[in-house]
Design a protein around this motif. Structure first.
Motif, PDB file in Angstrom:
ATOM      1  N   HIS A 241       0.799  -1.226   0.000  1.00 41.53           N
ATOM      2  CA  HIS A 241       0.000   0.000   0.000  1.00 41.53           C
ATOM      3  C   HIS A 241       0.834   1.280   0.000  1.00 41.53           C
ATOM      4  O   HIS A 241       0.335   2.331   0.415  1.00 41.53           O
ATOM      5  CB  HIS A 241      -0.949  -0.012   1.203  1.00 41.53           C
ATOM      6  N   LEU A 242       2.055   1.211  -0.456  1.00 40.26           N
ATOM      7  CA  LEU A 242       2.828   2.439  -0.597  1.00 40.26           C
ATOM      8  C   LEU A 242       2.160   3.312  -1.657  1.00 40.26           C
ATOM      9  O   LEU A 242       1.669   2.819  -2.664  1.00 40.26           O
ATOM     10  CB  LEU A 242       4.272   2.133  -1.012  1.00 40.26           C
ATOM     11  N   ASN A 243       2.133   4.608  -1.410  1.00 41.00           N
ATOM     12  CA  ASN A 243       1.412   5.490  -2.330  1.00 41.00           C
ATOM     13  C   ASN A 243       2.286   5.979  -3.485  1.00 41.00           C
ATOM     14  O   ASN A 243       1.971   6.988  -4.109  1.00 41.00           O
ATOM     15  CB  ASN A 243       0.842   6.684  -1.557  1.00 41.00           C
ATOM     16  N   THR A 244       3.366   5.298  -3.754  1.00 39.03           N
ATOM     17  CA  THR A 244       4.234   5.659  -4.861  1.00 39.03           C
ATOM     18  C   THR A 244       4.790   4.394  -5.495  1.00 39.03           C
ATOM     19  O   THR A 244       4.888   3.366  -4.841  1.00 39.03           O
ATOM     20  CB  THR A 244       5.372   6.590  -4.393  1.00 39.03           C
ATOM     21  N   ARG A 245       5.131   4.506  -6.752  1.00 42.26           N
ATOM     22  CA  ARG A 245       5.736   3.375  -7.453  1.00 42.26           C
ATOM     23  C   ARG A 245       7.241   3.565  -7.505  1.00 42.26           C
ATOM     24  O   ARG A 245       7.738   4.686  -7.475  1.00 42.26           O
ATOM     25  CB  ARG A 245       5.180   3.277  -8.867  1.00 42.26           C
ATOM     26  N   ARG A 246       7.953   2.477  -7.616  1.00 43.40           N
ATOM     27  CA  ARG A 246       9.410   2.562  -7.602  1.00 43.40           C
ATOM     28  C   ARG A 246       9.965   3.230  -8.854  1.00 43.40           C
ATOM     29  O   ARG A 246      11.046   3.780  -8.843  1.00 43.40           O
ATOM     30  CB  ARG A 246      10.036   1.189  -7.405  1.00 43.40           C
ATOM     31  N   ASP A 247       9.216   3.202  -9.932  1.00 45.48           N
ATOM     32  CA  ASP A 247       9.699   3.793 -11.178  1.00 45.48           C
ATOM     33  C   ASP A 247       8.987   5.095 -11.550  1.00 45.48           C
ATOM     34  O   ASP A 247       9.099   5.574 -12.665  1.00 45.48           O
ATOM     35  CB  ASP A 247       9.558   2.782 -12.318  1.00 45.48           C
ATOM     36  N   HIS A 248       8.283   5.682 -10.580  1.00 44.19           N
ATOM     37  CA  HIS A 248       7.507   6.887 -10.862  1.00 44.19           C
ATOM     38  C   HIS A 248       8.358   8.151 -10.808  1.00 44.19           C
ATOM     39  O   HIS A 248       8.304   8.982 -11.706  1.00 44.19           O
ATOM     40  CB  HIS A 248       6.330   6.991  -9.897  1.00 44.19           C
ATOM     41  N   ASP A 249       9.115   8.325  -9.753  1.00 46.57           N
ATOM     42  CA  ASP A 249       9.972   9.498  -9.610  1.00 46.57           C
ATOM     43  C   ASP A 249      11.077   9.185  -8.605  1.00 46.57           C
ATOM     44  O   ASP A 249      11.183   8.056  -8.119  1.00 46.57           O
ATOM     45  CB  ASP A 249       9.163  10.725  -9.167  1.00 46.57           C
ATOM     46  N   ALA A 250      11.902  10.186  -8.313  1.00 46.25           N
ATOM     47  CA  ALA A 250      13.028   9.964  -7.401  1.00 46.25           C
ATOM     48  C   ALA A 250      12.542   9.612  -5.996  1.00 46.25           C
ATOM     49  O   ALA A 250      13.129   8.759  -5.328  1.00 46.25           O
ATOM     50  CB  ALA A 250      13.919  11.205  -7.354  1.00 46.25           C
ATOM     51  N   TYR A 251      11.480  10.266  -5.531  1.00 45.09           N
ATOM     52  CA  TYR A 251      10.953   9.962  -4.204  1.00 45.09           C
ATOM     53  C   TYR A 251      10.506   8.503  -4.130  1.00 45.09           C
ATOM     54  O   TYR A 251      10.812   7.798  -3.169  1.00 45.09           O
ATOM     55  CB  TYR A 251       9.781  10.888  -3.863  1.00 45.09           C
ATOM     56  N   GLY A 252       9.805   8.044  -5.156  1.00 42.01           N
ATOM     57  CA  GLY A 252       9.356   6.654  -5.170  1.00 42.01           C
ATOM     58  C   GLY A 252      10.519   5.685  -5.158  1.00 42.01           C
ATOM     59  O   GLY A 252      10.488   4.661  -4.468  1.00 42.01           O
ATOM     60  N   SER A 253      11.564   6.003  -5.908  1.00 38.79           N
ATOM     61  CA  SER A 253      12.743   5.142  -5.934  1.00 38.79           C
ATOM     62  C   SER A 253      13.407   5.061  -4.567  1.00 38.79           C
ATOM     63  O   SER A 253      13.799   3.987  -4.111  1.00 38.79           O
ATOM     64  CB  SER A 253      13.755   5.653  -6.960  1.00 38.79           C
ATOM     65  N   VAL A 254      13.531   6.205  -3.904  1.00 38.73           N
ATOM     66  CA  VAL A 254      14.172   6.233  -2.577  1.00 38.73           C
ATOM     67  C   VAL A 254      13.325   5.494  -1.554  1.00 38.73           C
ATOM     68  O   VAL A 254      13.848   4.721  -0.742  1.00 38.73           O
ATOM     69  CB  VAL A 254      14.434   7.693  -2.136  1.00 38.73           C
ATOM     70  N   VAL A 255      12.026   5.720  -1.587  1.00 36.38           N
ATOM     71  CA  VAL A 255      11.134   5.039  -0.641  1.00 36.38           C
ATOM     72  C   VAL A 255      11.224   3.534  -0.817  1.00 36.38           C
ATOM     73  O   VAL A 255      11.399   2.788   0.149  1.00 36.38           O
ATOM     74  CB  VAL A 255       9.677   5.529  -0.804  1.00 36.38           C
ATOM     75  N   TRP A 256      11.132   3.065  -2.040  1.00 38.56           N
ATOM     76  CA  TRP A 256      11.199   1.627  -2.285  1.00 38.56           C
ATOM     77  C   TRP A 256      12.563   1.061  -1.913  1.00 38.56           C
ATOM     78  O   TRP A 256      12.667  -0.029  -1.349  1.00 38.56           O
ATOM     79  CB  TRP A 256      10.858   1.310  -3.737  1.00 38.56           C
ATOM     80  N   MET A 257      13.636   1.804  -2.211  1.00 35.12           N
ATOM     81  CA  MET A 257      14.978   1.336  -1.860  1.00 35.12           C
ATOM     82  C   MET A 257      15.105   1.181  -0.342  1.00 35.12           C
ATOM     83  O   MET A 257      15.589   0.156   0.149  1.00 35.12           O
ATOM     84  CB  MET A 257      16.037   2.311  -2.365  1.00 35.12           C
ATOM     85  N   LEU A 258      14.639   2.188   0.408  1.00 35.07           N
ATOM     86  CA  LEU A 258      14.727   2.117   1.870  1.00 35.07           C
ATOM     87  C   LEU A 258      13.880   0.985   2.429  1.00 35.07           C
ATOM     88  O   LEU A 258      14.309   0.269   3.346  1.00 35.07           O
ATOM     89  CB  LEU A 258      14.307   3.453   2.480  1.00 35.07           C
ATOM     90  N   MET A 259      12.689   0.804   1.892  1.00 36.63           N
ATOM     91  CA  MET A 259      11.811  -0.265   2.380  1.00 36.63           C
ATOM     92  C   MET A 259      12.416  -1.643   2.093  1.00 36.63           C
ATOM     93  O   MET A 259      12.404  -2.524   2.954  1.00 36.63           O
ATOM     94  CB  MET A 259      10.430  -0.151   1.732  1.00 36.63           C
ATOM     95  N   VAL A 260      12.961  -1.819   0.898  1.00 38.72           N
ATOM     96  CA  VAL A 260      13.551  -3.110   0.551  1.00 38.72           C
ATOM     97  C   VAL A 260      14.805  -3.367   1.378  1.00 38.72           C
ATOM     98  O   VAL A 260      15.007  -4.488   1.881  1.00 38.72           O
ATOM     99  CB  VAL A 260      13.853  -3.180  -0.966  1.00 38.72           C
ATOM    100  N   LEU A 261      15.646  -2.354   1.557  1.00 35.18           N
ATOM    101  CA  LEU A 261      16.854  -2.542   2.370  1.00 35.18           C
ATOM    102  C   LEU A 261      16.504  -2.875   3.814  1.00 35.18           C
ATOM    103  O   LEU A 261      17.090  -3.785   4.412  1.00 35.18           O
ATOM    104  CB  LEU A 261      17.735  -1.292   2.320  1.00 35.18           C
ATOM    105  N   HIS A 262      15.558  -2.146   4.393  1.00 30.37           N
ATOM    106  CA  HIS A 262      15.197  -2.420   5.782  1.00 30.37           C
ATOM    107  C   HIS A 262      14.525  -3.786   5.905  1.00 30.37           C
ATOM    108  O   HIS A 262      14.780  -4.519   6.870  1.00 30.37           O
ATOM    109  CB  HIS A 262      14.283  -1.328   6.338  1.00 30.37           C
ATOM    110  N   THR A 263      13.704  -4.153   4.935  1.00 29.72           N
ATOM    111  CA  THR A 263      13.071  -5.466   4.962  1.00 29.72           C
ATOM    112  C   THR A 263      14.113  -6.573   4.863  1.00 29.72           C
ATOM    113  O   THR A 263      14.008  -7.599   5.543  1.00 29.72           O
ATOM    114  CB  THR A 263      12.045  -5.593   3.820  1.00 29.72           C
ATOM    115  N   SER A 264      15.136  -6.358   4.048  1.00 31.62           N
ATOM    116  CA  SER A 264      16.195  -7.372   3.957  1.00 31.62           C
ATOM    117  C   SER A 264      16.937  -7.503   5.279  1.00 31.62           C
ATOM    118  O   SER A 264      17.334  -8.603   5.661  1.00 31.62           O
ATOM    119  CB  SER A 264      17.157  -7.055   2.814  1.00 31.62           C
ATOM    120  N   HIS A 265      17.098  -6.406   6.005  1.00 31.71           N
ATOM    121  CA  HIS A 265      17.713  -6.484   7.336  1.00 31.71           C
ATOM    122  C   HIS A 265      16.835  -7.291   8.288  1.00 31.71           C
ATOM    123  O   HIS A 265      17.335  -8.116   9.059  1.00 31.71           O
ATOM    124  CB  HIS A 265      17.931  -5.083   7.916  1.00 31.71           C
TER     125      HIS A 265
END
Length: 98
Positions: free
Chosen positions: A18-42
């Motif tokens: 339910h994130l309100n942005t897509r990973r390929d939509h803009d820079a904010y979306g890319s950063v949000v998805w990157m942080l979520m994936v990195l933290h989830t991997s931790h």
């Protein structure tokens, strides 16, 4: 911590869906998805570490080496939780300001 780590992955699944942005939509979306994936991997890696450690501690004799392993695992969980504070502020707080 094995059970708690597993429980932490349940809301994370809802967050990712339910994130309100897509990973390929803009820079904010890319950063949000990157942080979520990195933290989830931790969380996933430390959950695996805690599960193996719990299985070992319940099936083997506990020695001095295991106390150091438990301390390292607790320190890593603290790191995972503390890193979520700025990530959560960015993902949920910054999104509200726009």
């Amino acid at each position: 911590m094995t059970l708690l780590g597993l429980l932490l992955l349940v809301p994370r699944g809802f967050e990712m869906a339910h994130l309100n942005t897509r990973r390929d939509h803009d820079a904010y979306g890319s950063v949000v998805w990157m942080l979520m994936v990195l933290h989830t991997s931790h969380v996933v890696t430390d959950w695996g570490d805690a599960a193996v450690q719990a299985a070992w501690l319940f099936t083997h004799e506990i020695g001095d080496d295991q106390f150091a392993d438990v301390e390292d695992n607790a320190s890593y969980w603290s790191f995972v939780v503390l890193t979520w504070l700025p990530i959560g502020a960015l993902v949920y707080g910054l999104a509200r300001l726009w």
